[in-house]
Write a protein that holds these residues in place. Structure first.
Motif, mmCIF file in Angstrom:
data_model
loop_
_atom_site.group_PDB
_atom_site.id
_atom_site.type_symbol
_atom_site.label_atom_id
_atom_site.label_comp_id
_atom_site.label_asym_id
_atom_site.label_seq_id
_atom_site.Cartn_x
_atom_site.Cartn_y
_atom_site.Cartn_z
ATOM 1 N N GLN A 50 -10.252 -76.290 -21.979
ATOM 2 C CA GLN A 50 -9.110 -76.923 -22.641
ATOM 3 C C GLN A 50 -8.262 -75.864 -23.347
ATOM 4 O OE1 GLN A 50 -8.364 -80.040 -22.184
ATOM 5 N NE2 GLN A 50 -10.173 -81.338 -22.090
ATOM 6 N N ASP A 51 -8.920 -74.908 -24.004
ATOM 7 C CA ASP A 51 -8.193 -73.827 -24.674
ATOM 8 C C ASP A 51 -7.404 -72.988 -23.662
ATOM 9 O OD1 ASP A 51 -9.220 -74.646 -27.094
ATOM 10 O OD2 ASP A 51 -10.755 -73.077 -27.197
ATOM 11 N N MET A 52 -8.011 -72.731 -22.519
ATOM 12 C CA MET A 52 -7.324 -71.954 -21.486
ATOM 13 C C MET A 52 -6.121 -72.712 -20.939
ATOM 14 S SD MET A 52 -10.717 -70.377 -19.633
ATOM 15 C CE MET A 52 -9.928 -69.170 -18.545
ATOM 16 N N ALA A 53 -6.263 -74.014 -20.759
ATOM 17 C CA ALA A 53 -5.125 -74.821 -20.309
ATOM 18 C C ALA A 53 -4.013 -74.811 -21.352
ATOM 19 C CB ALA A 53 -5.585 -76.244 -20.014
ATOM 20 N N MET A 213 -4.768 -58.426 -4.077
ATOM 21 C CA MET A 213 -6.190 -58.483 -4.411
ATOM 22 C C MET A 213 -6.533 -57.283 -5.279
ATOM 23 S SD MET A 213 -9.568 -58.495 -1.893
ATOM 24 C CE MET A 213 -8.757 -59.600 -0.753
ATOM 25 N N GLU A 214 -7.175 -57.535 -6.416
ATOM 26 C CA GLU A 214 -7.588 -56.468 -7.320
ATOM 27 C C GLU A 214 -9.053 -56.639 -7.680
ATOM 28 O OE1 GLU A 214 -4.233 -54.905 -10.203
ATOM 29 O OE2 GLU A 214 -4.543 -57.040 -10.528
ATOM 30 N N VAL A 215 -9.791 -55.559 -7.645
ATOM 31 C CA VAL A 215 -11.159 -55.547 -8.152
ATOM 32 C C VAL A 215 -11.118 -55.100 -9.605
ATOM 33 C CG1 VAL A 215 -13.447 -54.518 -7.959
ATOM 34 C CG2 VAL A 215 -12.151 -55.098 -5.886
ATOM 35 N N TYR A 216 -11.694 -55.910 -10.486
ATOM 36 C CA TYR A 216 -11.742 -55.601 -11.913
ATOM 37 C C TYR A 216 -12.986 -54.747 -12.157
ATOM 38 C CZ TYR A 216 -8.012 -58.987 -12.956
ATOM 39 O OH TYR A 216 -6.814 -59.655 -13.032
ATOM 40 N N THR A 217 -12.795 -53.446 -12.062
ATOM 41 C CA THR A 217 -13.912 -52.510 -12.139
ATOM 42 C C THR A 217 -14.674 -52.662 -13.459
ATOM 43 O OG1 THR A 217 -12.681 -50.954 -10.769
ATOM 44 C CG2 THR A 217 -14.544 -50.080 -12.008
ATOM 45 N N GLY A 218 -15.974 -52.835 -13.338
ATOM 46 C CA GLY A 218 -16.827 -52.966 -14.513
ATOM 47 C C GLY A 218 -16.938 -54.368 -15.075
ATOM 48 N N ALA A 219 -16.137 -55.310 -14.555
ATOM 49 C CA ALA A 219 -16.145 -56.701 -15.058
ATOM 50 C C ALA A 219 -17.024 -57.560 -14.154
ATOM 51 C CB ALA A 219 -14.733 -57.259 -15.112
ATOM 52 N N HIS A 221 -18.943 -61.188 -12.741
ATOM 53 C CA HIS A 221 -18.575 -62.552 -12.358
ATOM 54 C C HIS A 221 -18.577 -63.448 -13.607
ATOM 55 C CE1 HIS A 221 -18.407 -66.007 -9.552
ATOM 56 N NE2 HIS A 221 -19.157 -66.611 -10.462
ATOM 57 N N GLY A 222 -17.423 -64.047 -13.908
ATOM 58 C CA GLY A 222 -17.276 -64.859 -15.114
ATOM 59 C C GLY A 222 -16.502 -64.173 -16.213
ATOM 60 N N PHE A 223 -15.885 -63.038 -15.919
ATOM 61 C CA PHE A 223 -15.284 -62.195 -16.960
ATOM 62 C C PHE A 223 -14.162 -62.850 -17.744
ATOM 63 C CE2 PHE A 223 -12.917 -60.981 -13.045
ATOM 64 C CZ PHE A 223 -11.612 -61.226 -13.458
ATOM 65 N N ALA A 224 -13.496 -63.851 -17.195
ATOM 66 C CA ALA A 224 -12.299 -64.395 -17.844
ATOM 67 C C ALA A 224 -12.575 -65.569 -18.775
ATOM 68 C CB ALA A 224 -11.281 -64.834 -16.778
ATOM 69 N N VAL A 225 -13.806 -66.072 -18.811
ATOM 70 C CA VAL A 225 -14.108 -67.322 -19.509
ATOM 71 C C VAL A 225 -14.973 -67.018 -20.736
ATOM 72 C CG1 VAL A 225 -15.044 -69.652 -19.262
ATOM 73 C CG2 VAL A 225 -14.008 -68.509 -17.281
ATOM 74 N N LYS A 226 -14.483 -67.414 -21.918
ATOM 75 C CA LYS A 226 -15.075 -66.951 -23.171
ATOM 76 C C LYS A 226 -16.510 -67.393 -23.410
ATOM 77 C CE LYS A 226 -11.156 -65.944 -26.207
ATOM 78 N NZ LYS A 226 -10.483 -66.279 -27.473
ATOM 79 N N ASP A 227 -16.941 -68.525 -22.873
ATOM 80 C CA ASP A 227 -18.309 -68.953 -23.162
ATOM 81 C C ASP A 227 -19.324 -68.426 -22.144
ATOM 82 O OD1 ASP A 227 -17.644 -70.618 -21.044
ATOM 83 O OD2 ASP A 227 -18.207 -72.483 -22.048
ATOM 84 N N ALA A 236 -10.134 -60.169 -19.295
ATOM 85 C CA ALA A 236 -9.543 -61.496 -19.475
ATOM 86 C C ALA A 236 -8.056 -61.399 -19.808
ATOM 87 C CB ALA A 236 -10.282 -62.257 -20.563
ATOM 88 N N GLU A 237 -7.686 -60.468 -20.664
ATOM 89 C CA GLU A 237 -6.271 -60.306 -20.995
ATOM 90 C C GLU A 237 -5.470 -59.857 -19.769
ATOM 91 O OE1 GLU A 237 -4.609 -61.222 -23.756
ATOM 92 O OE2 GLU A 237 -6.541 -62.137 -24.227
ATOM 93 N N ARG A 238 -6.064 -58.989 -18.971
ATOM 94 C CA ARG A 238 -5.415 -58.585 -17.723
ATOM 95 C C ARG A 238 -5.213 -59.784 -16.809
ATOM 96 N NH1 ARG A 238 -8.475 -54.354 -13.742
ATOM 97 N NH2 ARG A 238 -7.108 -54.448 -11.911
ATOM 98 N N HIS A 239 -6.205 -60.665 -16.755
ATOM 99 C CA HIS A 239 -6.068 -61.856 -15.907
ATOM 100 C C HIS A 239 -4.945 -62.754 -16.402
ATOM 101 C CE1 HIS A 239 -7.596 -65.599 -17.861
ATOM 102 N NE2 HIS A 239 -7.360 -66.178 -16.700
ATOM 103 N N TRP A 240 -4.748 -62.838 -17.722
ATOM 104 C CA TRP A 240 -3.623 -63.630 -18.236
ATOM 105 C C TRP A 240 -2.292 -62.997 -17.848
ATOM 106 C CZ3 TRP A 240 -4.097 -68.386 -19.101
ATOM 107 C CH2 TRP A 240 -5.244 -68.935 -19.685
ATOM 108 N N ASP A 241 -2.206 -61.698 -17.882
ATOM 109 C CA ASP A 241 -0.983 -61.019 -17.454
ATOM 110 C C ASP A 241 -0.675 -61.312 -15.989
ATOM 111 O OD1 ASP A 241 -0.683 -59.895 -19.974
ATOM 112 O OD2 ASP A 241 -1.551 -57.947 -19.393
ATOM 113 N N ARG A 242 -1.696 -61.238 -15.154
ATOM 114 C CA ARG A 242 -1.492 -61.488 -13.724
ATOM 115 C C ARG A 242 -1.123 -62.954 -13.467
ATOM 116 N NH1 ARG A 242 -1.403 -56.697 -14.153
ATOM 117 N NH2 ARG A 242 -2.704 -55.210 -12.997
ATOM 118 N N THR A 243 -1.728 -63.848 -14.232
ATOM 119 C CA THR A 243 -1.397 -65.272 -14.090
ATOM 120 C C THR A 243 0.068 -65.509 -14.389
ATOM 121 O OG1 THR A 243 -3.657 -65.940 -14.689
ATOM 122 C CG2 THR A 243 -1.934 -67.587 -14.955
#
Length: 256
Positions: A50-53, A213-219, A221-227, A236-243
């Motif tokens: 919900q926070d992400m939405a 397509m980008e590989v998030y080096t060092g991140a 599976h699940g890197f973008a979701v806070k819980d 996660a901040e990079r993913h918001w920029d790309r979004t």
């Protein structure tokens, strides 16, 4: 944010969908906003999604967050930190995920798109899709299943995007895709291996689909979701920029 609930009738029942709008917008009026469908990961709709939405809506979008697990309402809740280490909880989760397979959820998505046609605040002639983990697979699948509606799709740490022996693998529908695509791939992800990435790129290249397509080096599976225990703030901040880059370029252009 303004959040309202849509009850969307599907072939299997009623799917609850949360519509997130920027402050000051109401679902029943105002200038129609570009619309994004956000597919959650295997742990479903919960406070973090919900926070992400809300965060995406604040960028100027109507965000539809569907409960894709409405077929098994009593199965959860699941804890992202412990479920995979608990055999009983893991088995229940896999049962829930199986009932929300790509074929079923793409039917649900068609019903949701029809419902959005009747929401004055949401522009539904062309939409974006985004998703996380299994939701990333669904966001990609929507581009191939509903090409007349989906203009952009983003997948973050999406799994099983291009599986050779899976008849439901969404890369098989690359030839139908008209959307611009973005894939944020977790590093060393067993659900999206380097071989899968090559297979995915090959299918998209052959179909002449516009994608990045980008590989998030060092991140992980699940890197973008806070819980998630592996949440990575920088990734996660990079993913918001790309979004924002993807949807601003594709959905905010004036209607034709």
């Amino acid at each position: 944010m303004t959040v309202s609930k849509l009850d969307v009738r599907t072939d299997d029942g009623v799917m609850d969908v949360y519509l997130h709008l920027p402050p000051g917008h109401e679902a029943d009026g105002g200038e129609p906003l570009p619309t994004v469908i956000m597919y959650p990961d295997a742990f479903g709709v919960r406070p973090v999604t919900q926070d992400m939405a809300d965060r995406l809506a604040a960028l100027g979008y109507a965000v539809a967050l569907p409960n894709i697990f409405y077929r098994t309402p009593d199965a959860g809740p699941f804890d992202a930190a412990t479920t995979f280490s608990d055999p009983e909880a893991r088995a229940r989760l896999f049962d829930v995920m199986q009932k929300a397979n790509a074929t079923a959820v793409m039917g649900d998505t068609g019903a949701l798109l029809t419902a959005l046609d009747d929401v004055p605040a949401a522009r539904s002639d062309k939409v974006g899709t985004t998703g996380y983990c299994m939701g990333g697979r669904l966001a990609f699948a929507a581009a191939g299943t509903h090409p007349d509606r989906v203009a952009a799709a983003a997948s973050f740490h999406g799994g099983r995007l291009a599986v050779e022996d899976d008849p439901e693998s969404p890369h098989r529908h690359a030839g139908e895709v008209r959307a611009r695509l973005y894939f944020g791939v977790a590093d060393n992800d067993s659900s999206c291996t380097p071989e899968d990435q090559v297979r995915l790129a090959g299918a998209l290249d052959e179909a002449k689909v516009e994608y990045r397509m980008e590989v998030y080096t060092g991140a992980a599976h699940g890197f973008a979701v806070k819980d998630f225990p592996v949440y990575d703030e920088a990734a996660a901040e990079r993913h918001w920029d790309r979004t924002a880059e993807l949807f601003d370029a594709t959905l905010k252009a004036p209607a034709a």
